[in-house]
Design an enzyme around this catalytic site. Structure first.
Site, mmCIF file in Angstrom:
data_model
loop_
_atom_site.group_PDB
_atom_site.id
_atom_site.type_symbol
_atom_site.label_atom_id
_atom_site.label_comp_id
_atom_site.label_asym_id
_atom_site.label_seq_id
_atom_site.Cartn_x
_atom_site.Cartn_y
_atom_site.Cartn_z
ATOM 1 N N ASP A 130 -3.674 7.020 -3.712
ATOM 2 C CA ASP A 130 -3.580 6.021 -2.652
ATOM 3 C C ASP A 130 -4.114 4.726 -3.247
ATOM 4 O OD1 ASP A 130 -3.745 4.468 -0.397
ATOM 5 O OD2 ASP A 130 -5.058 5.812 0.724
ATOM 6 N N HIS A 179 -6.782 11.524 4.677
ATOM 7 C CA HIS A 179 -8.132 11.241 5.169
ATOM 8 C C HIS A 179 -8.852 12.578 5.334
ATOM 9 C CE1 HIS A 179 -7.990 6.857 6.364
ATOM 10 N NE2 HIS A 179 -6.801 7.093 5.875
ATOM 11 N N HIS A 215 -11.862 6.222 2.138
ATOM 12 C CA HIS A 215 -11.876 7.586 2.686
ATOM 13 C C HIS A 215 -11.804 8.626 1.581
ATOM 14 C CE1 HIS A 215 -7.460 7.314 2.009
ATOM 15 N NE2 HIS A 215 -7.640 6.056 2.372
ATOM 16 N N GLU A 271 -6.985 -1.487 -3.406
ATOM 17 C CA GLU A 271 -7.413 -0.090 -3.254
ATOM 18 C C GLU A 271 -7.172 0.717 -4.526
ATOM 19 O OE1 GLU A 271 -5.133 2.018 -0.271
ATOM 20 O OE2 GLU A 271 -6.675 3.560 -0.084
ATOM 21 N N ASP A 304 0.871 -1.182 0.000
ATOM 22 C CA ASP A 304 0.000 0.000 0.000
ATOM 23 C C ASP A 304 0.906 1.231 0.000
ATOM 24 O OD1 ASP A 304 -1.878 1.974 0.389
ATOM 25 O OD2 ASP A 304 -2.811 1.061 2.148
ATOM 26 N N GLU A 349 -11.029 1.337 -0.704
ATOM 27 C CA GLU A 349 -10.200 0.203 -0.305
ATOM 28 C C GLU A 349 -11.017 -0.762 0.515
ATOM 29 O OE1 GLU A 349 -6.953 1.183 2.449
ATOM 30 O OE2 GLU A 349 -7.879 3.141 2.751
#
Ligand SMILES: [Co+2]
Length: 447
Positions: A230, A308, A300, A428, A219, A333
């Site tokens: 992300d 976030h 998020h 994700e 990740d 994710e």
């Protein structure tokens, strides 16, 4: 009659190609003669000039001409694009796309209720306004794709997790480095193993080695001017062993990506994800485990320099009525587990991030003040890990770091673990809810 120069003919051809990329030699010749009746020009010469200057292929020439015209209008010199190297990418992404036309992510149309957006003139105009921001995210996404395909070939049995992370981070620095905060690294490289679902990266001195039967969640994040990608995938050297778990999580994430949209309730996305995830089971070492969603982990919303941004995308059903909105960026994710489907904090902490909202806090400890300056300069509100402080030459900073956490300036993010002996997987993607369509920025041909 005058004889036009080669440049004059090229300009005339390009001008036509901008508006009509599909136009062939014959039509172009006719058009040029029509608008320049004093030019002494044969079709043969037009054809030759077009051939010599790569203007024959309709699509390529059209695109090239559009780019060149836009660059000229902006007073920018058109720079020759460099070709990316393979299998190891080494050319900075900005040199592969010097005119800023980074590859567009996967475009998904909105569902029925928002189907009108694709053709709305007003929304198309809005799309242009946000294009500069989206272009930065596409720039980061292209780096993400290159780095992750490289690291998948690089990882070999017996490698230290430290080596894997440092190689990955060095590659991001090479492809995005120089101009952006922390050389384009958005947060530390997660490489959480087995029952650890997230937030593990080795601290300096960690000698953990990747084992054949490990299941590892890679990740990592890239960013350009704070526009963060992300995106994560699950890696193992023993694919057959974990195939079912990995498929469950990949399909669950795909469901979340598909369901996401303007005015969609976050709770509804969670329900759809859970239904797909929990329709799978994993048989390993003669035992069968139901695949569970990790219910206290979620996707998020993302904002500039803010991983976030406030909204959570649950991965189980619930009552969350908050809706997604136009213009928002989201990391979708999902995590699947053969354990409890619930994670707790455990093990040594490596991840830290400055609290986005906190204002000025007076500090007494000189070591804390010194460290805060390093964090502000090198990471701002992006997440970092202890290794990043080590490579900057910080020494004996743990007390200072603890102080920054204690006063609430910095938040620690320890590894998140399900029960011992279980297995977890993650996929994700980052997407943006553009006014006209949904764009899956981090989409690649791997996942
Ligand atoms: Co994320």
């Amino acid at each position: 009659m005058v004889q036009p120069t080669v440049e004059e003919v090229i300009d005339a051809v390009k001008e036509l190609k901008v508006a009509h990329p599909e136009m062939g030699v014959k039509k172009i010749f006719t058009e040029i003669k029509g608008s320049h009746d004093d030019w002494e020009l044969s079709e043969k010469r037009v054809k030759k000039i077009m051939q010599d200057n790569g203007l024959v292929n309709a699509e390529a020439a059209g695109k090239q001409a559009v780019e060149a015209a836009a660059a000229r209008a902006a007073g920018v010199k058109v720079v020759q694009a460099k070709k990316q190297t393979s299998p190891e990418p080494t050319v900075p992404i900005c040199e592969v796309y010097p005119n800023g036309n980074f590859p567009v992510g996967q475009i998904m149309e909105y569902n029925e209720a928002n189907g009108w957006r694709a053709d709305s003139l007003e929304k198309k105009e809005l799309d242009k306004v946000t294009d500069e921001i989206v272009a930065e995210a596409r720039h980061a996404a292209e780096a993400h794709r290159e780095v992750r395909q490289y690291i998948q070939h690089y990882i070999k049995p017996g490698m230290k997790m430290t080596d894997i992370c440092e190689t990955l981070e060095a590659k991001t620095r090479q492809l995005l480095g120089g101009k952006y905060m922390n050389d384009g690294i958005a947060f530390p490289t997660g490489c959480s193993l087995n029952n650890v679902a997230a937030h593990y990266t080795p601290n300096t001195g960690d000698k953990t080695v990747l084992q054949t039967d490990d299941i590892c969640k890679i990740d990592f994040g890239t960013q350009v001017h704070g526009r963060i990608i992300d995106s994560a995938f699950t890696f193992t050297l023993n694919k057959p062993r974990y195939e079912a778990l990995m498929t469950a999580v990949r399909e669950a994430t795909e469901t979340g990506v598909r369901e996401a949209g303007i005015d969609v309730r976050l709770g509804d996305i969670g329900a759809a994800i859970q239904e797909v995830m929990e329709s799978y089971e994993l048989e390993v070492d003669g035992k069968t485990f139901p695949v569970k969603c990790v219910r206290n982990l979620n996707g998020h919303s993302i904002d500039r320099y803010r991983i976030h941004a406030g909204k959570s995308v649950p991965i189980v059903k619930g009552r969350e009525g908050t809706k997604m909105e136009e213009g928002e960026f989201y990391a979708i994710e999902t995590f699947g587990s053969t354990g409890k489907g619930y994670v707790h904090e455990d093990m040594e902490c490596s991840h830290y991030m400055k609290n986005f909202d906190v204002g000025h806090v007076p500090l007494r400890l000189p070591k804390a003040k010194e460290l805060l300056k390093v964090i502000d300069t090198n990471f701002s509100t992006l997440a970092f890990c202890r290794r990043y402080l080590d490579r900057l030459g910080c020494k004996q900073y743990l007390m200072g770091l603890k102080n920054l956490c204690d006063v609430g300036l910095v938040e620690p993010y320890p590894p998140l673990c399900d029960i011992k002996g279980c297995y977890t997987a993650q996929y994700e993607h980052t997407l943006v809810l553009r006014p006209t369509c949904k764009e899956i920025l981090s989409r690649g041909d791997d996942y």
